[in-house]
Design an enzyme around this catalytic site. Structure first.
Site, PDB file in Angstrom:
ATOM      1  N   ARG A   1       0.824  -1.211   0.000  1.00 14.41           N
ATOM      2  CA  ARG A   1       0.000   0.000   0.000  1.00 14.41           C
ATOM      3  C   ARG A   1       0.853   1.253   0.000  1.00 14.41           C
ATOM      4  NH1 ARG A   1      -4.889  -2.017   3.969  1.00 14.41           N
ATOM      5  NH2 ARG A   1      -5.959  -3.182   2.336  1.00 14.41           N
TER       6      ARG A   1
ATOM      7  N   CYS B   1     -26.858  -1.936   6.684  1.00  9.91           N
ATOM      8  CA  CYS B   1     -26.712  -3.386   6.523  1.00  9.91           C
ATOM      9  C   CYS B   1     -28.006  -4.116   6.852  1.00  9.91           C
ATOM     10  CB  CYS B   1     -25.587  -3.889   7.418  1.00  9.91           C
ATOM     11  SG  CYS B   1     -25.321  -5.672   7.289  1.00  9.91           S
TER      12      CYS B   1
ATOM     13  N   LEU C   1       4.724 -20.790  -0.308  1.00 13.91           N
ATOM     14  CA  LEU C   1       3.433 -20.104  -0.481  1.00 13.91           C
ATOM     15  C   LEU C   1       2.377 -21.028  -1.095  1.00 13.91           C
ATOM     16  CD1 LEU C   1       4.050 -16.498  -1.905  1.00 13.91           C
ATOM     17  CD2 LEU C   1       2.865 -17.096   0.186  1.00 13.91           C
ATOM     18  N   GLY C   2       2.838 -22.077  -1.785  1.00 15.07           N
ATOM     19  CA  GLY C   2       1.892 -23.009  -2.398  1.00 15.07           C
ATOM     20  C   GLY C   2       1.308 -22.476  -3.703  1.00 15.07           C
TER      21      GLY C   2
ATOM     22  N   GLU D   1      -1.328  -8.912  -5.202  1.00 17.71           N
ATOM     23  CA  GLU D   1      -2.663  -9.487  -5.403  1.00 17.71           C
ATOM     24  C   GLU D   1      -2.580 -10.951  -5.819  1.00 17.71           C
ATOM     25  OE1 GLU D   1      -5.317  -8.311  -4.328  1.00 17.71           O
ATOM     26  OE2 GLU D   1      -4.911  -6.178  -4.118  1.00 17.71           O
TER      27      GLU D   1
ATOM     28  N   ASP E   1     -13.983 -10.985  -4.008  1.00 18.91           N
ATOM     29  CA  ASP E   1     -13.256 -12.135  -3.478  1.00 18.91           C
ATOM     30  C   ASP E   1     -14.118 -12.722  -2.362  1.00 18.91           C
ATOM     31  OD1 ASP E   1     -12.947 -10.444  -1.323  1.00 18.91           O
ATOM     32  OD2 ASP E   1     -10.761 -10.601  -1.225  1.00 18.91           O
TER      33      ASP E   1
ATOM     34  N   TYR F   1     -10.777 -11.203 -10.817  1.00 16.18           N
ATOM     35  CA  TYR F   1     -10.417 -10.688  -9.492  1.00 16.18           C
ATOM     36  C   TYR F   1      -9.103  -9.891  -9.537  1.00 16.18           C
ATOM     37  CZ  TYR F   1      -8.144 -10.395  -5.057  1.00 16.18           C
ATOM     38  OH  TYR F   1      -7.439  -9.892  -4.004  1.00 16.18           O
TER      39      TYR F   1
HETATM   40  N1  ADE Z   1      -6.952  -9.074  -0.024  1.00 13.43           N
HETATM   41  C1  ADE Z   1      -6.460  -9.170  -1.266  1.00 13.43           C
HETATM   42  N2  ADE Z   1      -6.094  -7.982  -1.730  1.00 13.43           N
HETATM   43  C2  ADE Z   1      -6.363  -7.089  -0.765  1.00 13.43           C
HETATM   44  C3  ADE Z   1      -6.212  -5.709  -0.660  1.00 13.43           C
HETATM   45  N3  ADE Z   1      -5.689  -5.005  -1.656  1.00 13.43           N
HETATM   46  N4  ADE Z   1      -6.625  -5.134   0.476  1.00 13.43           N
HETATM   47  C4  ADE Z   1      -7.137  -5.867   1.462  1.00 13.43           C
HETATM   48  N5  ADE Z   1      -7.286  -7.176   1.439  1.00 13.43           N
HETATM   49  C5  ADE Z   1      -6.908  -7.791   0.329  1.00 13.43           C
END
Ligand code: ADE
Length: 346
Positions: free
Chosen positions: A24, A202, A79-80, A36, A137, A119
């Site tokens: 991030r 919600c 990591l698989g 990702e 997801d 995704y």
């Molecule tokens: N899971 C997969 N990608 C994510 C993301 N960018 N932020 C939060 N959770 C995630």
């Protein structure tokens, strides 16, 4: 609560509550793409050290495109789901050759890359470029089920609901906010509705568990694997898993998989007639992967004829970090004190 104030509330929450994850810190599509892909089927806590090592070794899409497959898979080791690593490397080469080194901005083009589905394509293009593509997801799907009080959403319906909610001004933050909400507040077993920024809007708030009941679990499959450790002069014997098998291309201790049963003799000598194998195991390790539960017994072995290694190969113990090794073998080597870092979360 109308749509606009719902979006504002969730985005405001996300900007305050977002976890400071290493991917991030950038808007560059390449590291976001790597993160990702790693995050598919793998938790954030497990991914972080792998991500950092990977980006340090392959800081640009060009460096990954030039890399050999073995080195990429070795960095992924633990990591698989290794096809993710192979696809990522191939797609990096495509990005360099056909897209001037830039991950495509539009979702349809992104989805032509190997290993990039809806995704991953939506996540990367929205976060890096602000493309309007909604991510669905597992976390987002649960949030949507609860928000709309609808169980058993089809893929198409979930995608439609996610696209309707998507903030057109901040699609990347929006997608991350929905995923973050599912990961940290709207969790499967213990949702914290009292602190949820979306609870006012919600419809499932009174009975969150009712709306998010998942698919029935696949029954557990138990397998026993017998492995043999042949060691000498600082080297061990490994075998490479042939193409077409689950762990294709990874190196493992020579082994024989059997349907689960307890005790009993090992069939290793029949499979490896060139080895003398001790009758009692020296270690037992366990590994879980999706619905598989594997129990592995490690036996000591010796080569009858030091020249006749067949299709096995000797590797120096000191260089194992550069070899793509399967999780079971890594655990076995760690259990007998022969190896290096254990991956977290395994
Ligand atoms: N899971 C997969 N990608 C994510 C993301 N960018 N932020 C939060 N959770 C995630």
């Amino acid at each position: 609560m109308n749509l606009l104030s719902f979006r504002t509330a969730l985005l405001r929450w996300f900007r305050k509550a977002r976890r400071p994850l290493p991917w991030r810190r950038t808007r560059d599509a390449y590291p976001i793409w790597v993160s990702e892909v790693m995050l598919q089927q793998t938790t954030v806590a497990t991914v972080i050290p792998y991500y950092e090592r990977f980006i340090e070794r392959f800081p640009t899409v060009e460096s990954l495109a030039r890399a050999g497959e073995d080195e990429v898979v070795a960095l992924w080791s633990g990591l698989g789901y290794y096809s993710r690593a192979r696809n990522l490397r191939m797609a990096a080469a495509t990005v360099v050759e056909r897209h001037a080194g830039r991950f495509p901005k539009d979702l349809e083009t992104a989805m032509t890359l190997k290993g990039v589905g809806r995704y991953t394509g939506s996540a990367v293009t929205s976060i890096a470029y602000g493309t309007c593509a909604a991510v669905v997801d597992g976390n987002v799907r649960r949030v949507l089920s609860r928000l709309h009080a609808q169980r058993g959403l089809s893929d198409a319906r979930a995608q439609e609901l996610a696209s309707d909610l998507l903030s057109p001004r901040f699609p990347g933050d929006w997608n991350e906010a929905m995923m973050e909400l599912g990961a940290t507040i709207c969790t499967p077993a213990a949702p914290r509705c009292e602190v949820c920024p979306a609870s006012k809007g919600c419809q499932g708030r009174d009975r969150p568990q009712h709306w998010s009941e998942g698919k029935p679990r696949r029954p557990t499959v138990r397998t026993r694997v017998d492995m043999v450790l042949v060691k000498g002069a600082g080297r061990i014997l490994l075998t490479r898993t042939p193409a077409g098998e689950l762990m294709q291309g990874l190196y493992e201790l020579p082994n024989h998989g059997l349907p689960a049963r307890t005790g009993g003799h090992t069939d290793l000598p029949e499979k490896y007639p060139g080895l003398d194998i001790e009758p009692q195991p020296i270690a037992t390790v366990r590994h879980a992967m999706t619905h598989h539960r594997i129990e592995a017994h490690v036996f000591l072995g010796r080569l009858r004829n030091p020249k006749a290694v067949g299709d096995l190969s000797f590797f120096p113990l000191s260089g194992l970090n550069d070899v793509p090794i399967g999780a079971l073998t890594r655990k076995a080597l760690a259990a007998i004190g022969l190896k290096r870092r254990e991956s977290p979360g395994m």
